[in-house]
Design an enzyme around this catalytic site. Structure first.
Site, PDB file in Angstrom:
ATOM      1  N   GLU A   1     101.873  73.276 113.182  1.00 49.52           N
ATOM      2  CA  GLU A   1     100.916  73.941 112.299  1.00 49.52           C
ATOM      3  C   GLU A   1      99.848  72.971 111.816  1.00 49.52           C
ATOM      4  OE1 GLU A   1     102.204  76.824 109.348  1.00 49.52           O
ATOM      5  OE2 GLU A   1     104.276  76.450 109.945  1.00 49.52           O
ATOM      6  N   ARG A   2      98.608  73.436 111.826  1.00 47.07           N
ATOM      7  CA  ARG A   2      97.539  72.596 111.282  1.00 47.07           C
ATOM      8  C   ARG A   2      97.773  72.445 109.777  1.00 47.07           C
ATOM      9  NH1 ARG A   2      91.803  75.973 111.061  1.00 47.07           N
ATOM     10  NH2 ARG A   2      92.545  77.791 109.922  1.00 47.07           N
TER      11      ARG A   2
ATOM     12  N   CYS B   1     107.276  79.759 112.283  1.00 49.66           N
ATOM     13  CA  CYS B   1     105.945  80.141 111.795  1.00 49.66           C
ATOM     14  C   CYS B   1     105.720  81.607 112.147  1.00 49.66           C
ATOM     15  CB  CYS B   1     104.874  79.253 112.426  1.00 49.66           C
ATOM     16  SG  CYS B   1     103.174  79.725 111.992  1.00 49.66           S
TER      17      CYS B   1
ATOM     18  N   ASN C   1      94.542  83.562 111.110  1.00 50.08           N
ATOM     19  CA  ASN C   1      94.296  82.138 111.332  1.00 50.08           C
ATOM     20  C   ASN C   1      94.315  81.888 112.846  1.00 50.08           C
ATOM     21  OD1 ASN C   1      97.044  82.481 111.698  1.00 50.08           O
ATOM     22  ND2 ASN C   1      97.664  80.773 110.428  1.00 50.08           N
TER      23      ASN C   1
ATOM     24  N   ASN D   1      96.415  75.953 115.073  1.00 47.63           N
ATOM     25  CA  ASN D   1      97.869  75.982 115.196  1.00 47.63           C
ATOM     26  C   ASN D   1      98.233  76.024 116.677  1.00 47.63           C
ATOM     27  OD1 ASN D   1      98.610  76.462 112.217  1.00 47.63           O
ATOM     28  ND2 ASN D   1      97.127  78.082 112.634  1.00 47.63           N
TER      29      ASN D   1
ATOM     30  N   SER E   1     102.965  83.553 111.737  1.00 47.23           N
ATOM     31  CA  SER E   1     101.704  83.866 112.424  1.00 47.23           C
ATOM     32  C   SER E   1     101.735  83.373 113.870  1.00 47.23           C
ATOM     33  CB  SER E   1     100.507  83.280 111.662  1.00 47.23           C
ATOM     34  OG  SER E   1     100.575  81.877 111.583  1.00 47.23           O
TER      35      SER E   1
ATOM     36  N   CYS F   1      99.720  83.213 106.192  1.00 47.41           N
ATOM     37  CA  CYS F   1     101.069  82.643 106.291  1.00 47.41           C
ATOM     38  C   CYS F   1     102.064  83.789 106.186  1.00 47.41           C
ATOM     39  CB  CYS F   1     101.311  81.611 105.192  1.00 47.41           C
ATOM     40  SG  CYS F   1     102.907  80.785 105.347  1.00 47.41           S
TER      41      CYS F   1
END
EC number: 5.1.1.7
Length: 276
Positions: free
Chosen positions: A210-211, A219, A159, A192, A221, A73
């Site tokens: 986002e998951r 976000c 991720n 995501n 990432s 994150c």
């Protein structure tokens, strides 16, 4: 439990100093806490679990609003860094923040933004994410959804991300599309999902699902993953401004194989205390 509410471009967090391990937080409590009507409300909860003063190393745990654990994150790391500065847990303008999977060098820039450095993006998703064997270790796949062909670019930045390029960034069915992709066994462990609009050689616009948290205001990432796709596939500039509804992040990637820098703001909203 004492906490700080923080955000980066509307992506909001509850941050807890849990170095003394006094707060044993359950999944049920996380879900209650994340409720924006009856709790505090957040996209992610971040616990600071360990501190090595000698090396300015902070180990964190990240939980999504549905209580699932997240292992990356970037906006959250930026907010943790600001939390550490506000609470005077660090004096220098540098720290190493992360988890058992890796650390991110994090530092304050001259104009008071925060830079997070991550490992080089990887352009495939491993088999535990994709249910269909023919998709395993692919850089991209083409799916037919809602009678349209959609190219999904896969990127791993700590991720997993699925990036879809579209000129219609305000796609009204973005949430519907994201839920379809997540519920139709294409991604059994979820992923995501972002829609990216390329506006110029140094500018993209992004919308993110986002998951574990759903659609979010921004976000970090996803910005990294989208910029990686834009640079790798579309030959955009090595420094890209990523526009979200509430502002911009800046991604710098000197060349493929190098670490990537994501730069942006982090804001403290308020401090509070809540009982279990």
């Amino acid at each position: 439990m004492k906490f700080s509410k923080m955000h980066s471009l509307g992506n909001d967090f509850v941050i807890v100093n849990n170095i003394d391990k006094k707060n044993n937080i359950s999944p049920i409590f996380i879900k209650k806490l994340s409720d924006r009507y009856t709790g505090i409300g957040f996209d992610q909860l971040i616990l600071i679990e360990f501190f090595c003063k000698k090396y300015f190393y902070f180990k964190i745990k990240i939980f999504n609003s549905d209580s699932s654990e997240s292992f990356q994150c970037i906006n959250g790391i930026r907010c943790v860094f600001m939390f550490l500065k506000i609470k005077k847990l660090i004096k220098k303008n540098i720290a190493f923040i992360g988890n058992n999977l890796g650390l991110s060098k994090t530092l304050m820039t001259k104009n008071k933004l925060i830079c997070v450095k991550i490992k080089p993006p990887r352009f495939y998703i491993e088999k535990d994410i994709l249910v269909n064997p023919k998709y395993n270790n692919k850089e991209k796949i083409i799916l037919r959804i809602f009678k349209k062909k959609i190219t999904c670019y896969f990127v791993f930045v700590g991720n997993p991300h699925c990036i879809i390029i579209s000129k219609n960034i305000e796609y009204n069915n973005f949430s519907l599309l994201s839920k379809y992709l997540l519920k139709n066994n294409i991604f059994p462990n979820k992923i995501n999902i972002s829609i990216m609009n390329i506006l110029d050689f140094d500018l993209i616009k992004l919308k993110v699902y986002e998951r574990g948290s759903g659609e979010t205001q921004s976000c970090g990432s996803a910005a990294a993953a989208a910029a990686a796709v834009a640079i790798y596939y579309k030959k955009l500039n090595k420094k890209i401004k990523v526009n979200f509804s509430r502002g911009n992040l800046y991604v710098y990637w000197e060349k493929i194989g190098n670490f990537m820098s994501i730069i942006g703001p982090a804001n403290h909203i308020y401090d509070g205390k809540i009982n279990f």
